[in-house]
Design a protein around this motif. Sequence first.
Motif, short mmCIF file in Angstrom:
data_model
loop_
_atom_site.label_atom_id
_atom_site.label_comp_id
_atom_site.label_asym_id
_atom_site.label_seq_id
_atom_site.Cartn_x
_atom_site.Cartn_y
_atom_site.Cartn_z
N VAL A 1 47.07 45.82 56.92
CA VAL A 1 46.34 46.71 56.07
C VAL A 1 44.76 46.18 55.91
N PHE A 2 43.81 46.65 55.99
CA PHE A 2 42.44 46.41 55.93
C PHE A 2 41.52 47.04 55.00
N GLY A 3 40.64 46.43 54.58
CA GLY A 3 39.38 47.07 53.70
C GLY A 3 38.15 46.49 54.15
N MET B 1 49.40 45.01 41.49
CA MET B 1 49.61 44.52 42.88
C MET B 1 49.45 43.05 43.06
N ILE B 2 50.46 42.44 43.75
CA ILE B 2 49.87 40.95 44.02
C ILE B 2 49.36 40.93 45.21
N VAL B 3 47.99 40.03 45.20
CA VAL B 3 47.36 39.90 46.63
C VAL B 3 47.24 38.34 46.75
N THR B 4 47.79 37.91 48.14
CA THR B 4 47.75 36.46 48.03
C THR B 4 47.48 36.22 49.48
N THR B 5 46.78 34.91 49.50
CA THR B 5 46.78 34.25 51.01
C THR B 5 47.71 33.77 51.75
N THR B 6 49.01 33.51 50.96
CA THR B 6 50.18 32.74 51.44
C THR B 6 51.04 33.97 52.11
N PRO B 7 51.87 33.49 53.04
CA PRO B 7 52.69 34.19 53.88
C PRO B 7 53.72 34.95 52.92
N ASN B 8 53.99 34.31 51.62
CA ASN B 8 55.26 34.74 50.76
C ASN B 8 54.90 34.65 49.45
N ILE B 9 55.65 35.21 48.42
CA ILE B 9 55.07 34.91 47.11
C ILE B 9 56.42 34.26 46.37
N GLU B 10 56.17 33.17 45.80
CA GLU B 10 57.14 32.36 44.98
C GLU B 10 57.92 33.07 44.02
N ILE C 1 29.52 38.87 46.17
CA ILE C 1 30.83 38.72 45.34
C ILE C 1 31.29 40.07 45.22
N LYS C 2 30.24 41.11 44.71
CA LYS C 2 30.56 42.63 44.77
C LYS C 2 31.27 43.21 45.93
N THR C 3 30.53 42.98 47.06
CA THR C 3 31.21 43.47 48.26
C THR C 3 32.56 42.81 48.75
N ARG C 4 32.74 41.52 48.49
CA ARG C 4 34.08 41.12 48.70
C ARG C 4 35.05 41.80 47.73
N GLU C 5 34.76 42.10 46.40
CA GLU C 5 35.78 42.46 45.59
C GLU C 5 35.95 44.16 45.92
N ASN C 6 35.14 44.79 46.30
CA ASN C 6 35.20 46.21 46.81
C ASN C 6 35.95 46.22 48.00
N ALA C 7 35.95 45.19 49.03
CA ALA C 7 36.69 45.08 50.37
C ALA C 7 38.26 44.79 49.86
N ILE C 8 38.38 44.19 48.95
CA ILE C 8 39.85 43.63 48.47
C ILE C 8 40.44 44.94 47.69
N LYS C 9 39.58 45.71 46.89
CA LYS C 9 40.03 46.95 46.25
C LYS C 9 40.45 47.97 47.29
N GLU C 10 39.72 48.30 48.43
CA GLU C 10 39.98 49.17 49.53
C GLU C 10 41.07 48.76 50.14
N MET C 11 41.31 47.52 50.36
CA MET C 11 42.74 47.00 51.06
C MET C 11 43.81 47.42 50.03
N GLU C 12 43.61 47.10 48.76
CA GLU C 12 44.75 47.37 47.73
C GLU C 12 45.20 49.03 47.87
N GLN C 13 44.05 49.69 47.77
CA GLN C 13 44.18 50.92 47.80
C GLN C 13 45.16 51.71 49.19
N ARG C 14 44.75 51.21 50.15
CA ARG C 14 45.53 51.51 51.47
C ARG C 14 46.87 50.94 51.57
N ALA C 15 47.00 49.78 50.82
CA ALA C 15 48.46 49.23 50.90
C ALA C 15 49.23 50.24 49.98
N MET D 1 28.83 42.90 56.30
CA MET D 1 30.03 43.36 56.54
C MET D 1 31.23 42.21 55.91
N VAL D 2 32.05 42.87 54.80
CA VAL D 2 32.79 41.91 54.66
C VAL D 2 34.29 42.80 54.93
#
Length: 106
Positions: free
Chosen positions: A21-23, A1-10, A55-69, A95-96
Motif C-alpha cells: 500500500v502507498f501514500g 490502525m497500527i502503523v509500524t516500520t517493523t516487519p511484525n507487531i509484538e 512534517i505536514k506532507t509526511r503526515e498526509n502521506a501516512i494518512k493516505e496510505m492508512e486510508q488505502r489499507a 514529494m513524500v
Amino acid sequence: MIVTTTPNIEGKEIVEYKGIVFGEVIAGVDFIKDFAAGLSNFFGGRSGSYEGELIKTRENAIKEMEQRAIQMGANAIVGVDIDYEMLGQANNMMMVTASGTAVVVR
C-alpha cells in the motif's frame, strides 16, 4: 490502525497479507518559504518553514496510505518506509511517499 516500520507487531499475529500500500503527496514550496530557507542557509540554523512543510506532507502521506489499507480491509501496516524527493525544474516541489504492507492482525 497500527502503523509500524517493523516487519511484525509484538503481541499480534498477522493472519492475512492484503498487499503493498502507498501514500504519495506532492507539495509545492512557495517563494516565501524559499526566501526564509535561504536566510537560514546564509546565517545558519534550521529552516522552520521547510521543516513544517515536510512534517505536514509526511503526515498526509501516512494518512493516505492508512486510508488505502482500510479500503483493502487491513487493520495494520507493517514494514513502513518513507521516501523524500525534490521534483520540478527548480526543485520547488517536494514529494513524500509512504509505503508498507497492509495486513490483518489479531
